[in-house]
Design a protein around this motif. Structure first.
Motif, short mmCIF file in Angstrom:
data_model
loop_
_atom_site.label_atom_id
_atom_site.label_comp_id
_atom_site.label_asym_id
_atom_site.label_seq_id
_atom_site.Cartn_x
_atom_site.Cartn_y
_atom_site.Cartn_z
N ASP A 211 67.72 53.00 96.92
CA ASP A 211 66.40 53.19 97.52
C ASP A 211 65.45 52.15 96.92
OD1 ASP A 211 64.29 54.41 98.85
OD2 ASP A 211 64.15 56.12 97.51
N LYS A 213 61.75 52.60 95.65
CA LYS A 213 60.73 53.66 95.55
C LYS A 213 59.30 53.11 95.49
CE LYS A 213 63.04 57.73 93.99
NZ LYS A 213 64.40 57.57 93.56
N GLY A 225 57.87 57.92 98.63
CA GLY A 225 59.09 58.66 98.98
C GLY A 225 60.28 57.74 99.19
N GLY A 226 60.04 56.43 99.28
CA GLY A 226 61.12 55.45 99.51
C GLY A 226 60.71 54.50 100.63
N PHE A 268 72.66 65.15 96.02
CA PHE A 268 72.12 63.79 96.03
C PHE A 268 71.77 63.54 94.56
CE2 PHE A 268 67.86 61.64 97.55
CZ PHE A 268 68.07 60.57 96.68
N ASN A 284 68.86 66.05 93.86
CA ASN A 284 68.20 66.61 95.03
C ASN A 284 69.26 67.38 95.79
OD1 ASN A 284 65.56 65.30 94.70
ND2 ASN A 284 66.73 63.43 95.00
N ARG A 286 69.47 67.88 99.10
CA ARG A 286 69.44 67.53 100.53
C ARG A 286 69.68 66.03 100.59
NH1 ARG A 286 65.44 63.93 99.37
NH2 ARG A 286 64.27 64.74 97.65
N GLY A 288 68.94 62.11 101.09
CA GLY A 288 67.79 61.29 100.79
C GLY A 288 67.15 60.77 102.06
N ASP A 289 65.87 60.52 101.98
CA ASP A 289 65.14 59.93 103.09
C ASP A 289 64.42 58.72 102.53
OD1 ASP A 289 63.60 59.33 105.27
OD2 ASP A 289 62.90 61.37 105.61
N PRO A 290 64.81 57.48 102.79
CA PRO A 290 65.60 56.99 103.92
C PRO A 290 67.09 56.75 103.68
CG PRO A 290 64.59 55.12 102.83
CD PRO A 290 64.22 56.35 102.03
N GLU A 291 67.67 57.25 102.56
CA GLU A 291 69.09 56.96 102.32
C GLU A 291 69.99 57.52 103.43
OE1 GLU A 291 66.89 58.06 100.12
OE2 GLU A 291 67.40 57.50 98.07
N1 GLY Z 1 64.31 58.55 98.95
C1 GLY Z 1 64.25 59.47 97.90
C2 GLY Z 1 64.32 60.88 98.30
O1 GLY Z 1 64.67 61.23 99.40
O2 GLY Z 1 64.05 61.71 97.44
#
Ligand code: GLY
Ligand code: AMP
Length: 423
Positions: A211, A213, A225-226, A268, A284, A286, A288-291
């Motif tokens: 990511d 960040k 958030g990325g 994650f 995490n 769930r 990742g966003d945007p992973e």
């Molecule tokens: N991109 C980091 C997150 O989803 O926490």
């Protein structure tokens, strides 16, 4: 199969796009979704914090499987509530979601199971926290214990900065998330994200990503958030992946099962690859966003049976196939993000993404037929290539065609991998 997906971000658009391709799918709903997701699923305007409303919708439509995208509903116990109705759910129980919901909880598991991570202490008052910081010195990391939308962490290069972060937490900058503080040793190395499905007992390793960040080019400025990601992360060699499974993921699975809260869903793991090897920064619970966007671009298998196997306890019976080609996504955000930004600015035109490319929607909405930006992170322009450099060129070529005056993005997503490719 009748499926409900919960969420409305770029991550959920990527999940919806893949899930909709499944031959097993018969009816597909997303709550609340976004205009990009509407191309793949029927949107439902449910308040996902209202667990009874979600349960009632599932009963009315005879939903069989619910996929929960974001962490907040999981930490609030949505998966538990739906399971009491006999539904299959992708995502952990509230008790298991503590792995993300409480940094202190995760650190205690690490201590008990000898999982490599920065040395730490938990504090519920400022004087003791400050005394610990003065004794340890800087650099040092101060974290609000609870969910703080990625903003509760201060990597302090000086003792003064760390002391100020402690005051912020206890003075309520992060609400109840800051009522307890974790102070941990600074880890030096390269960060990577590792994803692994789990059904309580069995694990199915997925792939890695990296990511970006910080808001600014060259990894400068404040944390977001990325701002973009790519997969795979070259720092995650086969050896590092094996060590992550043995030293971090497997003991966590054992620890959660032994504590009576077996974990099902996706791990994650945010890792720091230090001189000693992989160390856990955080979990995490769930994608990742945007992973997630780059993972879905590379996944060749049907996603639905994989998520279902995690929910049903049959992950030992499935495998996942991945494209070797890297994927890269660039986040286009509203000017001002992660601070305040103007809402409802028009997005006049989006480019046609051809084979191996996709523009995922995050904070978008339709107002009188006009696509507008309603969130901080708004579009995820994603492309694959034979190399990260090629994926990057293709993504930026598409970005140049987005007509949205109030948008901005980083021009250097993928720089670490591209430097390696050039070397
Ligand atoms: N991109 C980091 C997150 O989803 O926490
Ligand atoms: P987190 O919300 O825990 O992922 O932390 C946000 C970011 O802070 C991480 O992605 C890292 O860049 C950084 N960070 C967190 N913990 C540490 C640590 N112990 N040492 C160095 N950097 C850290």
């Amino acid at each position: 199969m009748k499926v409900l997906l919960i969420g409305s971000g770029g991550r959920e658009h990527a999940l919806a796009w893949k899930l909709a391709q499944s031959p097993l799918m018969t009816e597909f709903y997303t709550a609340p979704g976004n205009p990009g997701i509407a191309e793949h699923a029927t949107l439902v305007s449910l308040d996902v914090e209202d667990q009874e409303a979600v349960a009632a919708f599932c009963a009315e439509k005879a939903i069989e499987f619910v996929v929960v995208g974001p962490e907040a509903p999981l930490v609030a116990g949505l998966a538990d509530r739906l399971r009491t109705d006999g539904l299959k759910v992708f995502g952990p129980s509230a008790a298991a979601a503590q792995l993300e919901g409480s940094k202190g909880f995760t650190k205690d598991i690490c201590a008990r199971y000898n999982i490599p991570t920065g040395a730490y202490q938990r504090f519920n008052n400022a004087p003791k926290a400050k005394a610990y910081i003065r004794a340890q010195g800087a650099p040092i990391v101060v974290k609000a214990d609870g969910l703080a939308a990625g903003k509760g962490v201060t990597v302090a290069m000086t003792v003064e900065e760390a002391l100020a972060a402690v005051d912020d937490c206890f003075e309520g900058a992060f609400g109840s998330a800051g009522a307890e503080v974790v102070i941990e040793a600074y880890l030096d190395g390269e960060e990577a994200s590792f994803f692994c499905l789990c059904d309580g007992t069995n694990a199915l390793p997925l792939v890695t990503a990296q990511d970006h960040k910080r808001v600014g080019e060259g990894d400068t400025g404040v944390n977001t958030g990325g701002m973009g990601a790519y997969s795979p992360a070259p720092v995650m060699t086969t050896e590092m992946i094996e060590r992550t499974m043995q030293e971090i993921i497997e003991p966590t699975i054992r620890g959660m099962a032994e504590s009576g809260h077996p974990f099902s869903g996706v791990f994650f793991a945010g890792l720091m690859i230090t001189a000693k090897g992989p160390e856990l920064i955080e979990y995490n619970v769930r994608f990742g966003d945007p992973e997630c966007q780059v993972l879905m671009m590379r996944l060749k298998s049907d996603l639905l049976p994989l998520l279902l196997a995690a929910a049903e306890g049959t992950l030992d019976q499935v495998t996942a196939e991945w494209s070797d080609d890297p994927a890269l996504t660039v986040v286009m955000a509203s000017k001002g993000y992660p601070g305040s930004y103007e809402k409802n600015t028009p997005i006049r035109s989006l480019p046609e993404a051809g084979e191996g490319a996709k523009v995922f929607h995050a904070g978008t909405s339709l107002k009188d037929g006009q696509l507008v930006a309603t969130g901080g992170r708004v579009l995820n322009v994603t492309a694959t290539g034979r190399t990260v450099s090629e994926a990057q060129s293709r993504a930026y070529a598409l970005l140049d065609k987005v007509e949205w005056e109030n948008g901005f993005y980083r021009r250097d997503i993928g720089w670490r991998a591209i430097e390696r490719e050039k070397a």
